[in-house]
Write a protein that holds these residues in place. Structure first.
Motif, PDB file in Angstrom:
ATOM      1  N   LEU A  46      61.170 151.201  -4.089  1.00 19.85           N
ATOM      2  CA  LEU A  46      62.568 150.917  -3.324  1.00 19.85           C
ATOM      3  C   LEU A  46      63.672 151.593  -3.950  1.00 19.85           C
ATOM      4  CD1 LEU A  46      63.660 148.220  -1.322  1.00 19.85           C
ATOM      5  CD2 LEU A  46      65.094 148.522  -3.709  1.00 19.85           C
ATOM      6  N   CYS A  47      63.848 151.776  -5.199  1.00 18.47           N
ATOM      7  CA  CYS A  47      64.917 152.410  -5.702  1.00 18.47           C
ATOM      8  C   CYS A  47      64.813 153.986  -5.447  1.00 18.47           C
ATOM      9  CB  CYS A  47      65.066 152.051  -7.304  1.00 18.47           C
ATOM     10  SG  CYS A  47      65.669 150.369  -7.391  1.00 18.47           S
ATOM     11  N   VAL A  89      79.296 155.949  -5.299  1.00 18.40           N
ATOM     12  CA  VAL A  89      80.165 154.838  -5.310  1.00 18.40           C
ATOM     13  C   VAL A  89      79.630 153.757  -4.538  1.00 18.40           C
ATOM     14  CG1 VAL A  89      82.687 154.133  -4.901  1.00 18.40           C
ATOM     15  CG2 VAL A  89      82.120 156.569  -5.576  1.00 18.40           C
ATOM     16  N   LYS A  90      79.522 152.484  -5.069  1.00 20.24           N
ATOM     17  CA  LYS A  90      78.954 151.452  -4.347  1.00 20.24           C
ATOM     18  C   LYS A  90      80.290 150.911  -3.625  1.00 20.24           C
ATOM     19  CE  LYS A  90      78.031 147.372  -5.950  1.00 20.24           C
ATOM     20  NZ  LYS A  90      77.352 146.389  -7.135  1.00 20.24           N
ATOM     21  N   PRO A  94      78.830 145.628   1.725  1.00 20.67           N
ATOM     22  CA  PRO A  94      78.169 146.419   2.780  1.00 20.67           C
ATOM     23  C   PRO A  94      78.399 145.561   4.141  1.00 20.67           C
ATOM     24  CG  PRO A  94      76.692 145.319   1.343  1.00 20.67           C
ATOM     25  CD  PRO A  94      78.071 145.161   0.994  1.00 20.67           C
ATOM     26  N   ASP A  95      78.095 146.716   4.974  1.00 21.19           N
ATOM     27  CA  ASP A  95      77.903 145.897   6.489  1.00 21.19           C
ATOM     28  C   ASP A  95      76.263 145.774   6.510  1.00 21.19           C
ATOM     29  OD1 ASP A  95      77.406 145.330   9.164  1.00 21.19           O
ATOM     30  OD2 ASP A  95      78.617 146.828  10.034  1.00 21.19           O
ATOM     31  N   ARG A 102      74.207 150.442   2.384  1.00 14.63           N
ATOM     32  CA  ARG A 102      73.645 149.302   1.739  1.00 14.63           C
ATOM     33  C   ARG A 102      72.691 149.730   0.613  1.00 14.63           C
ATOM     34  NH1 ARG A 102      72.327 148.480   6.782  1.00 14.63           N
ATOM     35  NH2 ARG A 102      70.078 149.081   6.434  1.00 14.63           N
ATOM     36  N   GLY A 103      72.457 150.828   0.352  1.00 17.31           N
ATOM     37  CA  GLY A 103      71.380 151.627  -0.623  1.00 17.31           C
ATOM     38  C   GLY A 103      71.709 151.141  -1.926  1.00 17.31           C
ATOM     39  N   LEU A 104      73.111 151.403  -2.447  1.00 15.74           N
ATOM     40  CA  LEU A 104      73.369 151.272  -3.755  1.00 15.74           C
ATOM     41  C   LEU A 104      73.522 149.575  -4.058  1.00 15.74           C
ATOM     42  CD1 LEU A 104      76.131 153.894  -4.648  1.00 15.74           C
ATOM     43  CD2 LEU A 104      73.668 153.626  -5.296  1.00 15.74           C
ATOM     44  N   HIS A 105      73.870 148.856  -3.134  1.00 14.66           N
ATOM     45  CA  HIS A 105      73.752 147.381  -3.251  1.00 14.66           C
ATOM     46  C   HIS A 105      72.284 146.846  -3.457  1.00 14.66           C
ATOM     47  CE1 HIS A 105      77.928 146.262  -2.375  1.00 14.66           C
ATOM     48  NE2 HIS A 105      77.991 147.392  -1.551  1.00 14.66           N
TER      49      HIS A 105
END
Length: 130
Positions: A46-47, A89-90, A94-95, A102-105
């Protein structure tokens, strides 16, 4: 292509093309299973997917280098180096209905630790899983 690496380290040059993601995820899962860390295989996949998607969308070049490292204490480090010096940058919130953002979250929720490090040729985004 796997490059010559120290024991416990796998380095692979690749293109962050969405058509390649299935094969990259499969390779990451197989390597973690070979290291006896099947428990981390899905999280690592996933990462890697999220990081490579960011390379594809934001780095300006799809060329990158994937590194898998076995660290002391059972930690696995997954890193992707690309040619862009712009650090990720996170976003604050996120929406969750949007297609992007949403990726970094997801990475932060999945990884033990994560970060980005400037390099001489761009940056390396990394996650540590345990």
């Amino acid at each position: 292509m796997t490059l010559k690496s120290p024991p416990g380290t796998i380095v692979q040059r690749l293109s962050a093309d969405p058509a390649n993601l299935t094969g990259v995820r499969r390779s990451v899962r197989e390597q973690l299973r070979a290291w006896g860390r099947a428990d981390l295989a899905e999280a690592a996949a996933l990462c890697v997917t999220e990081i490579l998607t960011n390379v594809h969308r934001h780095a300006g070049s799809p060329e990158c280098e994937l590194t898998l490292d076995r660290l002391p204490g059972g930690i696995v480090r997954v890193a992707v180096g690309d040619r862009s010096p712009v650090l990720p940058v996170k976003a604050p919130a996120p929406d969750w209905t949007a297609e992007r953002g949403r990726g970094l979250h997801l990475i932060a929720a999945t990884a033990y630790r994560w970060g980005a490090t400037p390099t001489a040729s761009g940056k390396q985004v990394w996650v540590e899983l345990r």
